[in-house]
Every structure is written in C-alpha cells, then in structure tokens.
Write a protein that holds these residues in place. Structure first.
Motif, short mmCIF file in Angstrom:
data_model
loop_
_atom_site.label_atom_id
_atom_site.label_comp_id
_atom_site.label_asym_id
_atom_site.label_seq_id
_atom_site.Cartn_x
_atom_site.Cartn_y
_atom_site.Cartn_z
N ARG A 1 0.85 -1.20 0.00
CA ARG A 1 0.00 0.00 0.00
C ARG A 1 0.89 1.24 0.00
NH1 ARG A 1 -2.64 1.86 5.71
NH2 ARG A 1 -3.71 3.75 5.03
N TYR B 1 4.35 13.71 1.43
CA TYR B 1 4.60 12.66 2.43
C TYR B 1 4.11 11.35 1.81
CZ TYR B 1 3.21 9.94 6.62
OH TYR B 1 3.01 8.95 7.55
N TYR C 1 3.41 -1.75 13.18
CA TYR C 1 2.24 -1.22 13.88
C TYR C 1 2.14 -1.85 15.27
CZ TYR C 1 0.26 0.45 9.39
OH TYR C 1 0.01 1.08 8.20
#
Ligand code: FAD
Ligand code: 3HM
Length: 377
Positions: free
Chosen positions: A207, A219, A265
């Motif tokens: 992604r 960004y 994460y």
C-alpha cells in the motif's frame, strides 16, 4: 499564590504542547529532551479538529497554516480503481510535515517561557513529584509529566503495568518533492492534490499512502507486512514498488535515495495514566496504530486537557485526585480511538474506502478546548 512548577520528560508533540499550555497559565516549566538536538523524526502528519483546536488555543495556528494544506479529498483506490473520494465535509483537517509541526510547537513553547534542556535524560520519577535525571540531579515539581514516548522511562520507573499488541503490518515514511507535473504527465486525470490511499491486497499486500503536505513537499508512506522481506526493506526496493505503482515512479525514485526506517504497527495500553503527581501523555500512555492518523492528535488533546486540569486545582494536596479525574473524563475518547485504529490495522478495512464517517470520526471531531464538551446533550 506561589508559582507552580512542572518537570516534563520529552520534547515531542505531547511534551511541548503540555509545556506551552502550562507556561501560558503562569507555571514555571522545564522540559528534558534526551536527544542532543531538538528535532523530530518521521516525515509528514495529518491533524484533525481535536489537535487543530489545541494549536489554536495555544496561539500556534497562524504558523501552522502558513505551510500546511487541506487536500480536496481523501481518495481510496484498490488496484488503482477509485473506491471513494471522501471530501470530509464538516471535519477540519490539515496535512503538513513533521518538521513544520515541531518548529511551530517549539516556537510557541519558547514564546511562553518554557525552559527546554536538550541532552537531558529523565531516569525516573516518584508519585510524590520527584524526578531523577541521568546526570544524577534531582528536582521536585507540583506535576511531573511523562511525555517520553512509547519506551517511557517515567512510566516504567513507576512500574505501571502495560500491554503491547503488535500487528502484522508496518510502514516506512518519506518526505519527497511533490513532482506534480511529472505525476500529471503519467496520469493526467488524477487529482494529485488529493490524499490517495493506494491499496493492493492481491496478489501481495502493498500500500502507498500519498499525502501532499504543502506546495513543495509530499509525504509518502509505504505499507507492507513485516514478514515480506522485500516489501519492508529499507532503503526501499525500488523495482518492486514501481512495478506495483508505476504511476508513482517519480516520487518512489526520490524515496529510494533515503535510508528510511520500518515501523511495525503496535498498540500500548497502560493500566493507569497517573500515579500521584505524575501523569503520562502521548505515546508513553497510549501509543496506537496510525490508521486514523490520531497518535499525535490524541497526544496534544490529552496534553491540553491535562494542563487545564492541573491548573484549575489550586490546592496542591488535591492535585493527585484532579489528575485521576482528568484520566476518568478524557481516557475513554483515546481508548476508543486506539481500539478503532487497531481494528483497521488488523482488518485492513480502510482498503474498502468510505471509512471516515460515523463513530470512526469521533476523535477527529472532538474539541478538547470546549469546557462544555462532557455535558450530556
Ligand atoms: P514522541 O514523539 O516519541 O516524543 C517523545 C520524546 O521524548 C522524544 O523526543 C524522545 O527523544 C524523548 N525522550 C524519550 N525518553 C526520554 C527520557 N527518558 N528523558 C527525556 N526525553 C526522553 N499521529 C497523528 O496524529 N497523525 C498522523 O498522521 C500520524 N501518522 C503516523 C504514522 C506512523 C507510521 C506512525 C508510527 C505514527 C503516526 N502518528 C500519527 C503517531 C505520532 O507520530 C505519535 O503518536 C506522536 O509522535 C507521539 O508523540 P509523543 O510526544 O507522545 O512521543
Ligand atoms: C496519515 C496516516 N494514515 C494512516 C497510516 C497507516 O494506516 O499506516 C499512516 C499515516 O501516516
């Protein structure tokens, strides 16, 4: 009344916000930053109403707006097919670079008279308000704030129990030149000022979150599962990424020149945000997955409400109870945001598009500076 004093560990977004809000209320404030230089890691950031209200309340809005933007839409694509273009009507949000947010907060803190000591590490804190520095120096304060990030020494020195949940995915982040004309040449029909969340789940999970931060800087965040060695490699595997996202080649090429860092994460939940005169804010208290782009937003929201709660309590003996009440009132908002962000990280449901409505935007819409915010409607 004698001047009240705060000692703060960490000059990140949380620590600088709390420091400024307290100093603006007449407190003497000293911030310890373990890094030898005052600066921020990372690339870009998205802020929503909750933190934008706080920035306004500390007088930092003008600086912030000078170099940030609100993209026309948050677009979500699957295999380069548009699934949604959410204009986020009624929600205030801005995209910007982290260095710009950091400079804005640093300026506000200095204007307010905050003392910031770089190269100063906080080793530990006690519930009665004493901090010990790595230098051996000890200091006492009416309030000690642990804003020292996910590995918080303040939190761990008080042995506050925590749980850490890791997810399978992670991300690398870059600031690169916009190169809008080159992108337009490759895909003329695309609105390159949009945030574009490019998802590919099959045959491989890769992604790219494309976020314009201002006229000159872009960004980009590249997500891949931690167990995909090529996808999570830094510097990035340019051949792999451009083979999946050929329309982004001009900006991926720029990203490939930067060393980069892969962030897995994770969510950290602590048993309590307070111990006596010590309060934890930001990643020290509630590190979260970035799906809803709210880690810094919640950090600044809780920094502000903590400063207000501490300032409103003129009786020094009553401060620990005031901090507990602050946690009771504010924490549920952050807990729900952490849970939602973890859910998105686990399910990758953001790939479906149309994700910014209903309960999900509760935190984005929250106004921590509204004194009536907890009144039942
Ligand atoms: P930190 O930024 O970690 O700052 C802590 C500071 O304390 C550091 O400067 C550190 O050097 C210092 N320190 C550490 N230990 C000590 C010590 N013992 N003594 C003194 N100083 C110490 N949030 C958003 O709101 N929007 C987004 O778009 C967004 N995107 C993200 C994307 C990714 C990939 C990730 C990983 C996070 C994202 N976040 C986002 C979350 C956000 O980056 C963090 O929640 C936020 O930076 C936390 O700020 P903090 O001040 O609590 O901690
Ligand atoms: C802004 C932002 N949004 C989402 C993510 C994510 O899901 O990793 C990261 C971001 O920086």
């Amino acid at each position: 009344m004698t001047t009240r004093h705060a000692e703060i560990a960490g000059a990140g977004f949380a620590g600088l916000t709390a420091a400024t809000a307290l100093a603006q209320r007449g407190w003497s404030v000293r911030v310890h930053e373990k890094a030898p230089e005052l600066r921020t890691e990372g690339a870009g950031i998205v802020l929503w109403n909750n933190s934008l209200q706080v920035l306004d309340a500390i007088g930092a809005t003008h600086d912030l707006m000078s170099k940030s933007m609100t993209p026309p839409a948050y677009e979500t694509r699957m295999n380069n097919v548009i699934r949604s273009q959410e204009t986020l009507d009624g929600i205030s949000w801005r995209t910007l670079t982290r260095p710009h947010l950091f400079a804005t907060l640093l300026y506000a803190a200095r204007e307010a008279g905050v003392e910031i000591v770089a190269g100063s590490t906080v080793r530990s804190a006690t519930a009665d308000g004493e901090v010990t520095l790595a230098s051996g120096e000890k200091a006492t304060a009416d309030v000690v704030i642990g804003a020292d990030g996910v590995g918080s020494a303040v939190r761990d020195s008080l042995a506050i129990p925590l749980e850490r949940q890791r997810s399978r995915d992670g991300i690398t982040r870059f600031l690169v030149p916009r190169r809008k004309e080159q992108l337009q040449a490759l895909e003329p029909d695309t609105e390159w000022d949009n945030v574009i969340d490019f998802w590919n789940l099959e045959p491989r999970v890769l992604r790219v979150l494309y976020t314009p931060a201002n006229d000159d800087e872009l960004y980009i965040a590249l997500m891949a599962p931690a167990d995909d060695a090529a996808g999570s490699r830094v510097p990035i595997d340019l051949e792999l990424w451009t083979s999946v996202f050929p329309q982004l080649a001009p900006v991926l090429e720029a990203a490939a020149t930067v060393p980069g860092k892969y962030y897995g994460y994770q969510t950290t939940r602590v048993e309590s945000w307070t111990r006596g005169r010590v309060a934890l804010i930001g990643d020290a208290a509630h590190a979260m997955c970035p799906a809803l782009a709210q880690g810094a937003g919640c950090a600044m929201q809780n920094a502000w409400t903590l400063a207000v709660a501490a300032d409103e309590t003129s009786d020094a003996a009553a401060l620990p109870a005031a901090l507990e009440r602050w946690e009771q009132h504010e924490r549920p908002f952050t807990d729900r945001c952490q849970d939602r962000s973890q859910h998105y990280a686990d399910t990758r449901e953001m790939a479906n598009g149309n994700q910014f409505s209903g309960d999900v935007v509760e935190t984005a819409l929250y106004n921590p500076t509204d004194p009536r915010r907890h009144e039942v409607q």
